[in-house]
Every structure is written in C-alpha cells, then in structure tokens.
Motif scaffolding. Structure first.
Motif, short mmCIF file in Angstrom:
data_model
loop_
_atom_site.label_atom_id
_atom_site.label_comp_id
_atom_site.label_asym_id
_atom_site.label_seq_id
_atom_site.Cartn_x
_atom_site.Cartn_y
_atom_site.Cartn_z
N LYS A 80 -3.21 -36.03 7.58
CA LYS A 80 -4.48 -35.31 7.45
C LYS A 80 -4.28 -33.80 7.45
CE LYS A 80 -7.29 -38.91 9.64
NZ LYS A 80 -6.33 -39.98 9.64
N VAL A 81 -3.18 -33.33 8.06
CA VAL A 81 -2.98 -31.88 8.20
C VAL A 81 -1.81 -31.33 7.40
CG1 VAL A 81 -4.05 -31.83 10.49
CG2 VAL A 81 -1.57 -32.15 10.29
N MET A 82 -0.94 -32.23 6.92
CA MET A 82 0.27 -31.74 6.27
C MET A 82 -0.01 -30.99 4.96
SD MET A 82 3.83 -33.72 5.28
CE MET A 82 3.46 -34.98 6.45
N ARG A 83 -0.82 -31.55 4.10
CA ARG A 83 -1.08 -30.88 2.82
C ARG A 83 -1.79 -29.54 3.02
NH1 ARG A 83 -3.79 -33.95 -2.21
NH2 ARG A 83 -5.28 -34.45 -0.58
N PRO A 84 -2.87 -29.46 3.81
CA PRO A 84 -3.47 -28.14 4.04
C PRO A 84 -2.50 -27.15 4.69
CG PRO A 84 -4.95 -29.86 4.82
CD PRO A 84 -3.66 -30.52 4.43
N GLY A 85 -1.65 -27.65 5.61
CA GLY A 85 -0.68 -26.77 6.26
C GLY A 85 0.34 -26.22 5.29
N ILE A 86 0.85 -27.07 4.40
CA ILE A 86 1.82 -26.62 3.40
C ILE A 86 1.18 -25.61 2.47
CG2 ILE A 86 3.15 -27.36 1.38
CD1 ILE A 86 3.74 -29.98 2.90
N LEU A 87 -0.03 -25.89 2.01
CA LEU A 87 -0.70 -24.96 1.09
C LEU A 87 -1.02 -23.63 1.76
CD1 LEU A 87 -3.03 -27.46 -0.81
CD2 LEU A 87 -0.99 -26.29 -1.70
N ALA A 88 -1.39 -23.68 3.04
CA ALA A 88 -1.65 -22.43 3.77
C ALA A 88 -0.38 -21.60 3.91
CB ALA A 88 -2.26 -22.73 5.14
N MET A 89 0.74 -22.28 4.22
CA MET A 89 2.02 -21.56 4.33
C MET A 89 2.42 -20.97 2.98
SD MET A 89 3.61 -21.09 7.18
CE MET A 89 5.31 -20.85 6.68
N ALA A 90 2.19 -21.71 1.91
CA ALA A 90 2.54 -21.20 0.57
C ALA A 90 1.71 -19.96 0.24
CB ALA A 90 2.34 -22.29 -0.47
N ALA A 91 0.41 -20.01 0.53
CA ALA A 91 -0.46 -18.86 0.25
C ALA A 91 -0.04 -17.66 1.10
CB ALA A 91 -1.92 -19.23 0.53
#
Length: 193
Positions: A80-91
């Motif tokens: 539930k949190v991995m995809r948003p976390g990865i995208l936030a780190m990328a941004a």
C-alpha cells in the motif's frame, strides 16, 4: 553546486527509480517435474501477480498442501505504501538534481540506500514468516522439520521444487538508481561558478 554532468546523471538515477514502479520489482519462479513449464509470480510495488494467468492461484493451491498461508496481495501492508514512497523519492531526487547541492545529493542517496536495505530486510522477513509459520494441523502433507522459505536472491530446493528469486526489470532499475546515485554522491566535487 556540482557539475552539470553530475546533476544530469543524478536526475537519470531519480528517473530510473521512478520508472521502477512501471515494472515488476522481483520475480519468484518454481520448477518441478510436475510443472516443467514452471510457475511464478511477480512482485510489483503495489501488488503480487502470477507470471502466467493461473500461477498465483496454483502456487496458493500447492502451498495449502504444506500448510503455508495463501499469498493475498491486499493483505500485504507494504504494497500500500511502496509505490507512493518510490514515486516520492524519485520526485525528491529530481528536485535535488535541479538544486545541484552535493550535500543534498548525499542525503538523498543515504536515504535511498537505507530504504533499499530496509526493503530487502522486510522482504526477507516476509519470506521467513511465509516459509516457517505453517499450519501443520491442517496441512495434508507434513515433512517434520521442513521449512519452505524461498531464497532472497538465487535458487534453493524446496522438496521437489526449485525456487528461484531474482530482481525483475523494476528491481534492476532501482538497483541501477542506487548504484548511480552512490557513484555520484561519493565522486562528485563542488564546482565554483
């Protein structure tokens, strides 16, 4: 500030990290004499899915016989949190590349490396629980002392199955992002205007 080249490479690392969510991160496959074509599953940043149309269902069916829990993607909180976390780190990585400060690049890289380590440890713990916490009272097949933890990386024999676990395309992109950002954070030098 760091050189323009370092900033561009750092942005590429951040983009590679973000692109990782578009592909499976990990691949776990099973082969056995009764399954010569193999069974497998992909672990994405947001779900777990069979490689073939019925693979996850078949894996869960086989796991039932030895007392393993079913793999239910909706019950795995990390998904539930991995995809948003990865995208936030990328941004954030893109923002750091734009700013171009070496200390921010080192900070971001440190957080990325720490996140990768935590992710791998969490995955190992999930595999450990999955392979050791067996419902032996209701398992039709019981092998005393046997556990079924798949390998984190590599291959392992589990009864008559060979389980292989390796990074998939998304995992390779994330690994590339870590390696590239580490190279930049450790070798980049400040430039004066």
């Amino acid at each position: 500030m760091v050189s323009q080249r370092s900033r561009v490479l750092f942005a590429i690392a951040a983009l590679a990290l973000g692109a990782a969510v578009l592909f499976p991160l990990w691949r776990v496959s099973l082969t056995a004499p009764q399954y010569p074509e193999g069974l497998g599953m992909y672990i994405w940043a947001h779900t777990v899915a069979g490689i073939g149309p019925n693979d996850l269902q078949n894996i869960n069916g086989l796991n039932h016989y030895i007392g393993m829990k079913a793999i239910v993607p909706e019950s795995i909180p990390e998904l539930k949190v991995m995809r948003p976390g990865i995208l936030a780190m990328a941004a954030l990585g893109l923002l750091v590349a734009f700013i171009g400060r070496l200390r921010y690049m080192r900070w971001w890289t440190g957080v990325l490396v720490l996140s990768a380590i935590v992710g791998l440890v969490d995955f190992w713990r999930w595999e450990y629980d999955y392979g050791h916490d067996l419902d032996l009272e209701n398992a039709p097949i019981q092998v005393p002392g046997m556990t079924y933890q798949p390998p984190l990386i590599g291959s392992k024999n589990l009864l008559n199955f060979t389980a292989t676990s390796l990074p998939a395309t998304g995992g390779l992109l994330a690994i590339g992002a870590v390696v590239l950002s580490l190279a930049i954070a450790t070798r980049a030098r400040r430039v004066t205007a």
